[in-house]
Design a protein around this motif. Structure first.
Motif, PDB file in Angstrom:
ATOM      1  N   LEU A  21      -0.591  -0.086  -3.281  1.00  0.00           N
ATOM      2  CA  LEU A  21       0.446   0.821  -3.544  1.00  0.00           C
ATOM      3  C   LEU A  21       1.538   0.249  -4.289  1.00  0.00           C
ATOM      4  O   LEU A  21       1.742  -0.808  -4.326  1.00  0.00           O
ATOM      5  CB  LEU A  21       1.101   1.181  -2.303  1.00  0.00           C
ATOM      6  CG  LEU A  21       0.198   2.042  -1.285  1.00  0.00           C
ATOM      7  CD1 LEU A  21       0.586   1.948   0.276  1.00  0.00           C
ATOM      8  CD2 LEU A  21      -0.215   3.411  -1.623  1.00  0.00           C
ATOM      9  N   ARG A  32      -6.180   3.892   3.634  1.00  0.00           N
ATOM     10  CA  ARG A  32      -7.379   2.752   3.782  1.00  0.00           C
ATOM     11  C   ARG A  32      -7.324   2.808   5.376  1.00  0.00           C
ATOM     12  O   ARG A  32      -6.463   3.250   6.235  1.00  0.00           O
ATOM     13  CB  ARG A  32      -6.731   1.457   3.616  1.00  0.00           C
ATOM     14  CG  ARG A  32      -6.743   0.933   2.055  1.00  0.00           C
ATOM     15  CD  ARG A  32      -6.074  -0.160   1.698  1.00  0.00           C
ATOM     16  NE  ARG A  32      -6.070  -0.649   0.419  1.00  0.00           N
ATOM     17  CZ  ARG A  32      -7.214  -1.762   0.190  1.00  0.00           C
ATOM     18  NH1 ARG A  32      -8.025  -2.051   0.709  1.00  0.00           N
ATOM     19  NH2 ARG A  32      -7.358  -1.939  -1.089  1.00  0.00           N
ATOM     20  N   VAL A  92       1.239   1.653   6.894  1.00  0.00           N
ATOM     21  CA  VAL A  92       0.660   1.199   5.296  1.00  0.00           C
ATOM     22  C   VAL A  92      -0.812   1.894   5.243  1.00  0.00           C
ATOM     23  O   VAL A  92      -1.140   2.455   4.085  1.00  0.00           O
ATOM     24  CB  VAL A  92       0.624  -0.342   5.035  1.00  0.00           C
ATOM     25  CG1 VAL A  92       0.192  -0.454   3.549  1.00  0.00           C
ATOM     26  CG2 VAL A  92       2.036  -1.042   5.073  1.00  0.00           C
ATOM     27  N   ARG A  93      -1.608   1.909   6.244  1.00  0.00           N
ATOM     28  CA  ARG A  93      -2.951   2.653   6.243  1.00  0.00           C
ATOM     29  C   ARG A  93      -2.762   4.037   6.159  1.00  0.00           C
ATOM     30  O   ARG A  93      -3.530   4.490   5.224  1.00  0.00           O
ATOM     31  CB  ARG A  93      -3.728   2.278   7.501  1.00  0.00           C
ATOM     32  CG  ARG A  93      -4.380   0.942   7.411  1.00  0.00           C
ATOM     33  CD  ARG A  93      -5.303   0.679   8.676  1.00  0.00           C
ATOM     34  NE  ARG A  93      -4.521   0.426   9.988  1.00  0.00           N
ATOM     35  CZ  ARG A  93      -4.546  -1.027  10.260  1.00  0.00           C
ATOM     36  NH1 ARG A  93      -5.010  -1.937   9.601  1.00  0.00           N
ATOM     37  NH2 ARG A  93      -3.602  -1.342  11.610  1.00  0.00           N
ATOM     38  N   SER A 106      -1.809   4.624   2.149  1.00  0.00           N
ATOM     39  CA  SER A 106      -2.699   4.145   1.380  1.00  0.00           C
ATOM     40  C   SER A 106      -4.264   4.889   1.334  1.00  0.00           C
ATOM     41  O   SER A 106      -4.947   4.889   0.668  1.00  0.00           O
ATOM     42  CB  SER A 106      -3.035   2.669   1.387  1.00  0.00           C
ATOM     43  OG  SER A 106      -3.518   2.361   2.349  1.00  0.00           O
ATOM     44  N   THR A 117       1.787  -3.256   1.006  1.00  0.00           N
ATOM     45  CA  THR A 117       1.590  -2.321   0.104  1.00  0.00           C
ATOM     46  C   THR A 117       1.049  -2.875  -1.215  1.00  0.00           C
ATOM     47  O   THR A 117       0.339  -2.147  -1.779  1.00  0.00           O
ATOM     48  CB  THR A 117       2.928  -1.678   0.030  1.00  0.00           C
ATOM     49  OG1 THR A 117       3.925  -2.606  -0.424  1.00  0.00           O
ATOM     50  CG2 THR A 117       3.360  -0.830   1.219  1.00  0.00           C
ATOM     51  N   ALA A 135      -2.749  -3.295  -0.717  1.00  0.00           N
ATOM     52  CA  ALA A 135      -3.407  -2.008  -0.452  1.00  0.00           C
ATOM     53  C   ALA A 135      -3.387  -1.250  -2.002  1.00  0.00           C
ATOM     54  O   ALA A 135      -3.884  -0.009  -1.937  1.00  0.00           O
ATOM     55  CB  ALA A 135      -2.659  -1.235   0.596  1.00  0.00           C
TER      56      ALA A 135
END
Length: 324
Positions: free
Chosen positions: A122, A84, A78-79, A82, A117, A120
């Motif tokens: 998304l 992040r 996910v990082r 995104s 997500t 974040a």
């Protein structure tokens, strides 16, 4: 920048099984599968970005070691998506017994995918969310969707995904005989790998399961409950047969598992049409029609198993709290 979201996902039980991978890193399966999402079992997960480290709490207890690392590796995905760099806190609650062969990882990683997500920032399509969830737990790809779902094995990351399967009115229900809700001695992942690596019956399982998959799609499209049930039961038994051929053999069955299987045959012979399926655990799931739930549940309960849960088809994953 912090962000917080909560998502709920339900477990699913495969009617045509997923057992074995051709790509462990991407969790691409050897065969396609079909499942039924259940309303009875669910996971609720809250993810909040902005921590100085990843932390995971499951049912009030902090996770560490391999389970926590597995969540952190998923959060890395996910990082990457995104952009992040900060860490996240994950707080999750299950109504599914964890690691007991009742698909807790399916609901768990589906909820984690949706919550992480969303938190974040998304906005993934259902197919994209299914692909992401698959990388946490293969069966989680199917818990993105409610009711019947099909997971196409595919050949690469983009082509291995799940989607809803139209139900023409089968009126499905499931009775779960909880034989043992404790943690399994060998995880699904390890048992799957051992079967694929050592069982002389594994290749035959893969070949027969591909035939079963095609047959199940036809049976569902035709609304043929009998054929759906027959395929689900035989596919499960063949999967367990492939495990028994492993070195050392893998068997999740307990005496009450066998008693439940015998009961299902007896119920059919007496006129109540129902079929058994089992995953990587001792618990037996009985597929029936909705009008037969009460009688099947009463019969299973008469065996004195640890617990009986009745379920109708459940919903797909949903975000219940999103960043404002």
């Amino acid at each position: 920048m912090s962000g917080r979201s909560t998502a709920v996902a339900h477990s699913n039980i495969a009617l045509i099984k997923y057992w074995g991978k051709v790509d462990s890193r991407l969790a691409i399966p050897a065969t396609s599968s079909v499942s039924l999402t259940l309303d009875a079992y669910r996971t609720e997960t809250t993810v909040e970005w902005g921590n100085d480290r990843d932390s995971v709490v499951l049912d009030g207890d902090p996770l560490s070691g391999v389970p926590a690392d597995r969540v952190s590796r998923f959060l890395d995905l996910v990082r990457d998506l995104s952009g992040r760099s900060e860490y996240a806190s994950v707080v999750s609650r299950n109504t599914v017994p964890t690691a007991a062969g009742l698909a807790s990882s399916a609901s768990g990683f589906a909820a984690l995918a949706a919550a992480a997500t969303s938190a974040a920032g998304l906005s993934l399509s259902p197919r994209e969310l299914s692909i992401l969830a698959r990388k946490g737990s293969g069966s989680a790809s199917r818990s993105i969707f409610g009711g019947l779902a099909v997971w196409y094995a595919g050949t690469d990351d983009a082509s291995s995904y799940a989607e809803p399967l139209h139900d023409p009115g089968l009126d499905l229900a499931m009775v779960v005989a909880v034989v043992n809700a404790g943690t399994k001695e060998i995880s699904s992942r390890d048992a799957m790998r051992l079967t694929a690596d050592t069982s002389p019956y594994y290749d035959a399982w893969v070949s027969s399961s591909r035939v079963d998959f095609a047959g199940m799609l036809e049976a569902v499209a035709a609304g043929d409950f009998t054929r759906v049930g027959e395929l689900a039961e035989s596919n499960a038994m063949r999967m367990h047969a492939s495990m028994l051929g492993s070195t050392p053999p893998v068997s999740y069955w307990e005496p009450d598992s066998v008693r439940c299987l015998r009961l299902v045959r007896e119920l059919r012979a007496a006129g109540t049409e129902c079929y058994a399926t089992m995953d990587a655990g001792p618990n037996v799931k009985v597929l029936c029609r909705r009008p037969d739930v009460a009688s099947v549940s009463a019969a299973v309960g008469s065996l004195g198993v640890a617990g009986v849960t009745t379920s109708l088809p459940g919903p797909g994953v949903r975000v219940t709290e999103a960043p404002r």
